[in-house]
Motif scaffolding. Structure first.
Motif, short mmCIF file in Angstrom:
data_model
loop_
_atom_site.label_atom_id
_atom_site.label_comp_id
_atom_site.label_asym_id
_atom_site.label_seq_id
_atom_site.Cartn_x
_atom_site.Cartn_y
_atom_site.Cartn_z
N LEU A 89 43.32 0.52 9.62
CA LEU A 89 42.15 0.63 10.48
C LEU A 89 42.46 0.11 11.87
O LEU A 89 42.98 -0.99 12.04
CB LEU A 89 40.99 -0.19 9.87
CG LEU A 89 39.63 -0.05 10.55
CD1 LEU A 89 39.10 1.37 10.40
CD2 LEU A 89 38.64 -1.04 9.96
N GLY A 90 42.18 0.92 12.89
CA GLY A 90 42.43 0.51 14.27
C GLY A 90 41.27 0.92 15.16
O GLY A 90 40.22 1.34 14.70
N GLY A 91 41.50 0.79 16.46
CA GLY A 91 40.44 1.15 17.40
C GLY A 91 39.61 -0.04 17.81
O GLY A 91 40.05 -1.19 17.79
N GLU A 92 38.36 0.23 18.15
CA GLU A 92 37.47 -0.79 18.68
C GLU A 92 36.07 -0.58 18.14
O GLU A 92 35.63 0.56 17.96
CB GLU A 92 37.47 -0.71 20.21
CG GLU A 92 36.55 -1.69 20.90
CD GLU A 92 36.60 -1.49 22.41
OE1 GLU A 92 37.36 -2.23 23.07
OE2 GLU A 92 35.89 -0.60 22.93
N ILE A 93 35.38 -1.66 17.85
CA ILE A 93 33.99 -1.56 17.41
C ILE A 93 33.16 -2.58 18.19
O ILE A 93 33.53 -3.75 18.32
CB ILE A 93 33.86 -1.76 15.89
CG1 ILE A 93 32.40 -1.58 15.45
CG2 ILE A 93 34.40 -3.09 15.43
CD1 ILE A 93 32.24 -1.51 13.95
N LYS A 94 32.04 -2.11 18.74
CA LYS A 94 31.16 -2.94 19.57
C LYS A 94 29.89 -3.23 18.79
O LYS A 94 29.21 -2.30 18.34
CB LYS A 94 30.84 -2.23 20.88
CG LYS A 94 32.09 -1.95 21.72
CD LYS A 94 31.74 -1.18 22.98
CE LYS A 94 33.00 -0.88 23.80
NZ LYS A 94 32.69 -0.10 25.02
N LYS A 121 39.92 -3.96 17.12
CA LYS A 121 39.40 -4.86 18.16
C LYS A 121 37.89 -4.96 18.03
O LYS A 121 37.19 -3.94 18.01
CB LYS A 121 39.78 -4.34 19.55
CG LYS A 121 39.28 -5.23 20.68
CD LYS A 121 39.69 -4.67 22.04
CE LYS A 121 39.16 -5.54 23.16
NZ LYS A 121 39.52 -4.99 24.50
N LEU A 122 37.39 -6.17 17.95
CA LEU A 122 35.95 -6.40 17.85
C LEU A 122 35.41 -6.90 19.19
O LEU A 122 35.98 -7.81 19.79
CB LEU A 122 35.63 -7.44 16.77
CG LEU A 122 35.98 -7.08 15.33
CD1 LEU A 122 35.64 -8.25 14.42
CD2 LEU A 122 35.25 -5.83 14.88
N GLN A 123 34.32 -6.31 19.63
CA GLN A 123 33.57 -6.82 20.78
C GLN A 123 32.16 -7.11 20.31
O GLN A 123 31.49 -6.22 19.78
CB GLN A 123 33.56 -5.82 21.93
CG GLN A 123 34.91 -5.61 22.58
CD GLN A 123 34.81 -4.87 23.90
OE1 GLN A 123 33.82 -4.97 24.61
NE2 GLN A 123 35.84 -4.11 24.21
N LYS A 283 34.10 4.56 9.20
CA LYS A 283 35.02 3.82 8.34
C LYS A 283 35.02 2.34 8.72
O LYS A 283 34.91 1.46 7.85
CB LYS A 283 36.42 4.40 8.47
CG LYS A 283 37.45 3.80 7.52
CD LYS A 283 38.79 4.54 7.67
CE LYS A 283 39.83 4.00 6.71
NZ LYS A 283 41.14 4.73 6.85
N ALA A 284 35.12 2.05 10.00
CA ALA A 284 35.14 0.66 10.46
C ALA A 284 33.82 -0.04 10.13
O ALA A 284 33.81 -1.19 9.68
CB ALA A 284 35.39 0.60 11.97
#
Length: 312
Positions: A89-94, A121-123, A283-284
């Motif tokens: 799992l990759g990418g970013e979730i806000k 990456k979590l924001q 998915k995230a």
């Protein structure tokens, strides 16, 4: 018409300013303005009313911007389709979280989530419910963790758990010898509340509707935006406050001496993961949901709690 031009009109609509939109889009203002003017010329309409401050969309502009959001969301689905096929799992979730929940839930899940998914990456922002809803609809957030129901047809609410409210009383309170309390028994107590704009303030007032109707001037104390400050106000100034149950899980024995549960039916709030109807990063978000469910105590997930006095 280009996707970049659509991104620029969405940015201006989101930030209500050409200057700020350019800054957030990492381009100069002249570049952004020129691209929007080209789009307007090709469409034969004005998208923004530049005579107003802050900038607002024209009637037809608002329709175009809504469609632009849909177009870009469909574009992003292509990236998500690729991401779904990858093992890691990759990418970013806000994520937007209400302040009365974030300090007590997030520390329980962030460490393990980041360890399991190091490329994600979590924001995270602590914000009021109103702001989280607005930013979800604008596409600035991927999901929110909020007290529900919200009664908003544009959003999807996935209940996670049910959190009781408890009373936290001063050692000088007449209720100090009681093992449980009721809303009626709080009538003669000084009640410390969160500021306007916090959903928990309204929930506490709903618990104490009788109190508000009988003698609001003497029984309600307007004070702070922090649950921790509410607790300290009681410790130092007498009175009572009402706390979410997650906030007391790490209390020491002395602090727990001040906690009283309500008599049945206990006031309970529903905590849900909230997304827009056509949300991405499924998915995230599903992994985040799983992490939350693993972190909260089993009793919080009991369906019996839902049948108690729901506070919205």
């Amino acid at each position: 018409m280009t996707l970049i031009q659509l991104e620029y009109i969405i940015a201006v609509d989101t930030y209500k300013s050409f200057v700020l939109a350019a800054e957030k889009s990492f381009v100069t203002q002249p570049t952004l303005s020129m691209q929007i003017q080209k789009l307007e010329k090709s469409l034969g309409v004005r998208i923004f009313d530049r005579s107003k401050q802050p900038i607002v969309a024209t009637d037809i502009g608002a329709v175009i911007i809504n469609q632009a959001r849909s177009v870009l969301k469909e574009r992003d689905k292509i990236k998500e389709l690729i991401s779904e096929t990858q093992d890691e799992l990759g990418g970013e979730i806000k994520i937007g979280v209400i302040p009365t929940l974030a300090p007590y839930l997030l520390p329980k899940i962030l460490g393990s989530f980041m360890e399991k998914y190091p490329k994600m990456k979590l924001q995270i922002w602590e914000s009021t419910t109103t702001k989280v809803i607005s930013e979800l609809k604008l596409g600035l957030l991927d999901c929110g963790i909020l007290s529900t129901p919200l009664n908003d047809g544009e959003l999807i609410e996935t209940p996670l758990f049910y959190e009781s409210f408890v009373a936290y009383i001063s050692e000088n309170s007449s209720l100090n010898k009681s093992k449980t309390v009721s809303a009626t028994e709080l009538l003669n107590e000084k009640l410390w509340l969160l500021n306007e704009g916090h959903c928990m303030r309204n929930q506490v007032l709903n618990i104490c509707q009788k109190k508000r109707a009988l003698n609001p001037e003497q029984t309600l104390e307007y004070n702070t935006g922090s649950v921790e400050t509410l607790k300290r106000m009681v410790d130092m100034n007498s009175g009572v406050t009402i706390l979410p149950e997650l906030s007391i899980l790490d209390f020491n024995e002395d602090e727990l001496e001040h906690v009283r549960y309500f008599i049945s039916p206990e006031p309970v709030r529903e905590i849900s993961l909230v997304t827009t109807q056509n949300f991405l990063k499924k998915k995230a978000i599903s992994f985040l949901t799983k992490e939350i469910l693993e972190a909260v105590p089993e009793k919080f997930k009991s369906s019996k709690r839902k049948e108690l006095m729901s506070i919205d």
